[in-house]
Design a protein around this motif. Sequence first.
Motif, short mmCIF file in Angstrom:
data_model
loop_
_atom_site.label_atom_id
_atom_site.label_comp_id
_atom_site.label_asym_id
_atom_site.label_seq_id
_atom_site.Cartn_x
_atom_site.Cartn_y
_atom_site.Cartn_z
N ASN A 78 0.84 -1.19 0.00
CA ASN A 78 0.00 0.00 0.00
C ASN A 78 0.88 1.24 0.00
OD1 ASN A 78 -2.93 -0.56 0.10
ND2 ASN A 78 -2.38 -1.79 1.88
N SER A 79 0.36 2.33 -0.57
CA SER A 79 1.16 3.55 -0.60
C SER A 79 0.34 4.81 -0.34
CB SER A 79 1.87 3.69 -1.95
OG SER A 79 0.94 3.78 -3.01
N SER A 80 -0.95 4.65 -0.05
CA SER A 80 -1.78 5.82 0.21
C SER A 80 -1.40 6.46 1.54
CB SER A 80 -3.26 5.42 0.25
OG SER A 80 -4.05 6.52 0.66
N GLY A 81 -1.38 7.77 1.56
CA GLY A 81 -1.13 8.50 2.81
C GLY A 81 -2.30 8.43 3.77
N ARG A 82 -3.45 8.01 3.26
CA ARG A 82 -4.65 7.89 4.11
C ARG A 82 -4.74 6.50 4.69
NH1 ARG A 82 -9.81 10.04 0.90
NH2 ARG A 82 -10.68 9.87 2.99
N ARG A 83 -5.05 6.43 5.99
CA ARG A 83 -5.27 5.14 6.63
C ARG A 83 -6.75 4.76 6.55
NH1 ARG A 83 -1.04 2.32 6.95
NH2 ARG A 83 -2.16 1.01 8.43
N ASN A 84 -7.61 5.75 6.77
CA ASN A 84 -9.06 5.53 6.76
C ASN A 84 -9.66 6.19 5.52
OD1 ASN A 84 -9.14 4.24 9.40
ND2 ASN A 84 -8.72 6.27 10.22
N GLY A 85 -10.58 5.50 4.90
CA GLY A 85 -11.25 6.07 3.73
C GLY A 85 -10.42 6.02 2.47
N SER A 86 -9.37 5.21 2.45
CA SER A 86 -8.53 5.11 1.26
C SER A 86 -9.12 4.10 0.29
CB SER A 86 -7.11 4.68 1.66
OG SER A 86 -6.39 4.26 0.52
N ALA A 87 -9.44 4.56 -0.90
CA ALA A 87 -10.00 3.66 -1.92
C ALA A 87 -8.96 2.64 -2.38
CB ALA A 87 -10.52 4.46 -3.10
N SER A 88 -7.71 3.07 -2.52
CA SER A 88 -6.69 2.12 -2.99
C SER A 88 -6.44 1.03 -1.96
CB SER A 88 -5.38 2.85 -3.34
OG SER A 88 -4.79 3.44 -2.21
N ARG A 89 -6.47 1.39 -0.67
CA ARG A 89 -6.30 0.37 0.37
C ARG A 89 -7.49 -0.58 0.39
NH1 ARG A 89 -2.20 1.38 4.13
NH2 ARG A 89 -1.25 3.43 3.93
N GLN A 90 -8.69 -0.03 0.26
CA GLN A 90 -9.90 -0.86 0.27
C GLN A 90 -9.90 -1.85 -0.89
OE1 GLN A 90 -13.55 1.45 0.04
NE2 GLN A 90 -14.68 -0.27 -0.81
N ALA A 104 -1.88 -19.47 1.07
CA ALA A 104 -0.94 -18.48 0.55
C ALA A 104 -0.32 -17.68 1.69
CB ALA A 104 -1.64 -17.54 -0.42
N ARG A 105 0.93 -17.36 1.53
CA ARG A 105 1.64 -16.49 2.47
C ARG A 105 1.50 -15.06 1.97
NH1 ARG A 105 8.00 -15.54 2.28
NH2 ARG A 105 8.25 -14.11 4.02
N VAL A 106 1.09 -14.15 2.85
CA VAL A 106 0.92 -12.74 2.47
C VAL A 106 1.93 -11.89 3.23
CG1 VAL A 106 -0.65 -10.77 2.37
CG2 VAL A 106 -1.55 -13.08 2.02
N ILE A 107 2.70 -11.12 2.47
CA ILE A 107 3.64 -10.15 3.05
C ILE A 107 2.99 -8.78 2.94
CG2 ILE A 107 5.93 -9.10 2.91
CD1 ILE A 107 6.82 -11.67 1.41
N GLU A 108 2.75 -8.14 4.06
CA GLU A 108 2.15 -6.80 4.06
C GLU A 108 3.26 -5.75 4.16
OE1 GLU A 108 -0.94 -5.95 3.62
OE2 GLU A 108 -2.03 -7.84 3.91
N ARG A 109 3.23 -4.80 3.26
CA ARG A 109 4.22 -3.71 3.27
C ARG A 109 3.48 -2.40 3.05
NH1 ARG A 109 8.84 -2.74 5.43
NH2 ARG A 109 9.44 -4.90 4.95
N ASP A 110 3.75 -1.41 3.89
CA ASP A 110 3.10 -0.10 3.79
C ASP A 110 4.15 0.95 3.48
OD1 ASP A 110 1.68 2.28 4.06
OD2 ASP A 110 0.40 1.47 5.64
N ALA A 111 4.24 1.34 2.23
CA ALA A 111 5.25 2.32 1.83
C ALA A 111 5.03 3.66 2.52
CB ALA A 111 5.23 2.51 0.31
N ALA A 112 3.77 3.98 2.81
CA ALA A 112 3.48 5.29 3.41
C ALA A 112 4.06 5.43 4.81
CB ALA A 112 1.97 5.53 3.43
N SER A 150 2.89 8.68 -5.28
CA SER A 150 3.31 9.35 -4.05
C SER A 150 4.81 9.25 -3.88
CB SER A 150 2.62 8.69 -2.85
OG SER A 150 3.11 7.36 -2.66
N GLY A 151 5.36 10.15 -3.08
CA GLY A 151 6.78 10.09 -2.75
C GLY A 151 7.13 8.80 -2.04
N ALA A 152 6.20 8.28 -1.24
CA ALA A 152 6.46 7.04 -0.51
C ALA A 152 6.62 5.86 -1.46
CB ALA A 152 5.31 6.77 0.47
N LEU A 153 5.77 5.79 -2.49
CA LEU A 153 5.90 4.70 -3.45
C LEU A 153 7.19 4.85 -4.25
CD1 LEU A 153 4.86 2.18 -4.81
CD2 LEU A 153 3.39 3.60 -6.25
N LYS A 154 7.53 6.08 -4.61
CA LYS A 154 8.80 6.30 -5.32
C LYS A 154 9.97 5.88 -4.45
CE LYS A 154 11.42 7.89 -8.71
NZ LYS A 154 12.77 7.76 -8.17
#
Length: 195
Positions: A8-20, A36-44, A101-105
Amino acid sequence: MTTILHLNSSGRRNGSASRQLSAALVEKLIAQNPGARVIERDAATDAEFLDEDWVVANFTQAEERSAQQGARLQYSQTLVEEVQVADIIVIGTPIYNFSISGALKAWIDQICRPGLTFRAEPDGFVGLLENKKVFLVVTSGGTEVNGPIDFATGYMLHILGFLGITDVTVIAADTMVMNPERALTRAMQQIDTAV
């Protein structure tokens, strides 16, 4: 066992469409790939930007790096290993000011490593991250995905291709300010079709 990297890379934690949407997509992928093994990574929240020490360490041959240089690259090494082991990568990215976003970059800068994710040859660069499937979930308020002012989607497709990843499906929830419900419904339909 299938390994899924969920970024994920959205700066929003709540109400983020990309996260949803990316979370819904990952749920469907897990249903299709039991165990399946899931690796969670939050660029933001995990963003680490390059500096002179990082650049010098990166361009020092691995066998010649000092312990300090090795430590400076450890975070990058972790991100690279996550991408290397992933069979499927789900990237959620909003369009900010017509681009990513700068975080994704920052995440991209950390994983683009010569000798690890790409290499230089006389005829050009060769991506080393082959045989991976990427779902790119792109959301925007007013920018049409793949439109003339969308500099996010094309860039992501280019950088993924540079790294050797060509199997990319784009899920778009764009121009959400006009009709957010319709945009989300369309995106969920795209997910249902793609997965």
